[in-house]
Design an enzyme around this catalytic site. Structure first.
Site, PDB file in Angstrom:
ATOM      1  N   HIS A 204      50.713 -50.323 -36.855  1.00 25.11           N
ATOM      2  CA  HIS A 204      50.513 -49.896 -38.255  1.00 25.11           C
ATOM      3  C   HIS A 204      49.130 -50.295 -38.772  1.00 25.11           C
ATOM      4  O   HIS A 204      48.934 -50.499 -39.980  1.00 25.11           O
ATOM      5  CB  HIS A 204      51.586 -50.492 -39.182  1.00 25.11           C
ATOM      6  CG  HIS A 204      52.987 -50.154 -38.799  1.00 25.11           C
ATOM      7  ND1 HIS A 204      53.669 -49.069 -39.318  1.00 25.11           N
ATOM      8  CD2 HIS A 204      53.839 -50.751 -37.938  1.00 25.11           C
ATOM      9  CE1 HIS A 204      54.883 -49.026 -38.803  1.00 25.11           C
ATOM     10  NE2 HIS A 204      55.007 -50.024 -37.948  1.00 25.11           N
ATOM     11  N   LYS A 340      21.309 -47.909 -39.900  1.00 28.16           N
ATOM     12  CA  LYS A 340      22.723 -47.561 -39.688  1.00 28.16           C
ATOM     13  C   LYS A 340      22.864 -46.767 -38.394  1.00 28.16           C
ATOM     14  O   LYS A 340      22.099 -45.841 -38.130  1.00 28.16           O
ATOM     15  CB  LYS A 340      23.242 -46.734 -40.859  1.00 28.16           C
ATOM     16  CG  LYS A 340      24.754 -46.561 -40.885  1.00 28.16           C
ATOM     17  CD  LYS A 340      25.175 -45.898 -42.202  1.00 28.16           C
ATOM     18  CE  LYS A 340      26.691 -45.911 -42.342  1.00 28.16           C
ATOM     19  NZ  LYS A 340      27.344 -45.064 -41.359  1.00 28.16           N
TER      20      LYS A 340
END
Length: 488
Positions: A204, A340
């Protein structure tokens, strides 16, 4: 309402064809509907030209593996007709030579018909017939007819379904199967390297009991192996060909033994075990084998998406994500944020997976479009199955070589997270019970202390026993043995 498109289909407006035409550059070709201008340099004839002008829809041509399969069928059919005394040896040889040139990739610009065409694929069948006939005529110096000679003992209705199966098999053998074997080998190699590297498991997307990276990768390898086995099962059914059914499955105009002889010739040329369909009516009216193959390609796409998303999550960060691994830097990740770097390979693979899943929906709808003796979305089925298989082959190799083969593991980060994982207390359940273990886990969560420290205070167990019971590596159990990637 009268539109330009409707006028075009009635012959009242000529929309621009794929190849610019001028009277000086044209020649006159004839078919059963009359005369038609064809570019002088084109190897095709009137029926191909009509299809070019009738279907200016997507600009996307049929994939080359499909054209290659059609050419192989023309060669095998000529050889079979020669052996059965239906076709003169000199004509059969000329047709075989012309078809071989196409198989080898010559004249790629001579197959311009749009994917979105007549549902039987007759336009593409005639395109290949006309090009083969033209080449054979140039070689012999005497007319070779596209219908009477090249298409002898055949119909588009059995040739196109046969080409779907044959081209799918060729792409499977030459592209997709080797790519999956390679991917499984790379995953297995990294898994063996990381079989003792322990990390926090997740269910989960929440912290769970520990696993090793080797175990996690063994799951990926098994997914790919199982997909490959499913595709091998599909290939068994794809080897059964509709050739010989001709117009409606009865074999009208094909001599006894034609299908067996032609399919035998195809097998010799391709090196594959090919068989006549056990029921040609089913092989022509339905496309269940292609639908099955597409659905398994979709399953492979689902597996690749799962693997790619796991990589993206593990690579996330580097400061605020999981940062368990570092994927190789391949390109700047932003036009505005300097420094990035994004996980571009897994992202590309997930897009391929999404495309393949969508194309499978299309194949499913197309597979339902069989009415009585013929499916009438055959070109669309061929296009989607072949494009999906090729996309998956390339994506699998890219994922193996540019993401999985050389990712770096942040082992210190893994150890730090494991030490703080309260779920490790699960190992104490048999000794102290679920409720007491839950209290220890919640206290560890609340205070941010290692589970070992809290358990030492509240479990009543000795320190040596706790060290043994809460050792993350021992909690992972054995790693499943990975079967060899090339095992059939």
């Amino acid at each position: 309402m009268i539109t330009e498109a409707s006028l075009h289909c009635r012959g009242e407006v000529m929309m621009k064809p794929s190849i610019p035409k001028s009277p000086e550059a044209d020649r006159i070709e004839r078919d059963t509907m009359g005369e038609l201008r064809v570019p002088a340099h084109a190897l095709w004839g009137a029926q191909t030209q009509r299809a070019i002008e009738n279907f200016p829809i997507s600009g996307e041509r049929m994939p080359f593996p499909f054209i290659r399969a059609l050419a192989l069928i023309k060669k095998a059919s000529a050889q079979a007709n020669r052996a059965l005394g239906r076709l003169e040896p000199v004509l059969a040889e000329a047709i075989a030579q012309a078809a071989t040139a196409i198989v080898e990739g010559q004249h790629p610009d001579q197959f311009p018909i749009d994917v979105f065409q007549t549902g039987s694929g007759t336009s593409t069948n005639m395109n290949v017939n006309e090009v083969v006939a033209h080449l054979a005529t140039l070689h012999l110096g005497v007319p070779v007819h596209p219908n009477d000679h090249v298409n002898m003992s055949q119909s588009s209705n059995d040739v196109i379904p046969t080409a779907i199966h044959l081209s799918a098999l060729l792409v499977w053998r030459e592209e997709l199967e080797p790519a999956l074997v390679h991917l499984e080998e790379i995953i297995g190699k990294r898994g063996r390297e990381l079989e003792k590297t322990v990390k926090t498991g997740r269910t989960h997307l929440m912290d769970a009991m520990p696993v090793t990276l080797g175990q996690e990768l063994s799951g990926w390898a098994a997914q790919i192996r199982h997909d490959r086995e499913r595709l091998e099962g599909c290939a068994v059914r794809l080897r059964k060909l509709a050739l010989g059914g001709t117009a409606v499955g009865t074999g009208i105009n094909a001599p006894p033994g034609f299908a067996e002889r032609a399919i035998q010739e195809l097998g010799k040329t391709t090196g594959m075990e090919l068989l006549p369909a056990d029921n040609r009516f089913a092989a022509m009216a339905g496309q269940d084998d292609a639908v099955e193959y597409s659905s398994v390609l979709k399953t492979l796409a689902v597996s690749l998406m799962k693997i790619a998303n796991d990589l993206r999550w593990m690579n996330s960060g580097p400061l605020t994500g999981l940062s368990e691994i570092h994927l190789r830097d391949l390109q700047p990740g932003s036009s505005i944020m300097p420094g990035k770097v994004n996980p571009v390979i897994p992202e590309a693979v997930t897009m391929v997976a999404a495309q393949v899943i969508g194309q499978d929906v299309t194949v499913t709808i197309a597979g339902q479009s069989g009415n009585f003796e013929l499916n009438v979305m055959l070109p669309l089925i061929a296009r989607n199955v072949l494009v999906s298989a090729s996309l998956l082959a390339r994506a699998s190799r890219l994922l193996a070589d540019c993401a999985i083969s050389d990712f770096e593991v942040h082992e210190e980060q893994l150890r730090e997270k494991l030490a703080l994982n309260p779920i490790l207390v699960t190992a104490l359940n048999p000794l102290i019970g679920y409720e007491k273990a839950a209290r220890i886990a919640k206290e560890a969560y609340r205070t941010g202390r290692p589970i070992l420290a809290v358990a030492r205070e509240q479990s009543g167990l000795g320190e040596e026993e706790l060290f043994r019971l809460l050792d993350p590596l021992l909690l992972t159990g054995p790693t499943p043995d990975a079967a060899p990637a090339n095992k059939k």
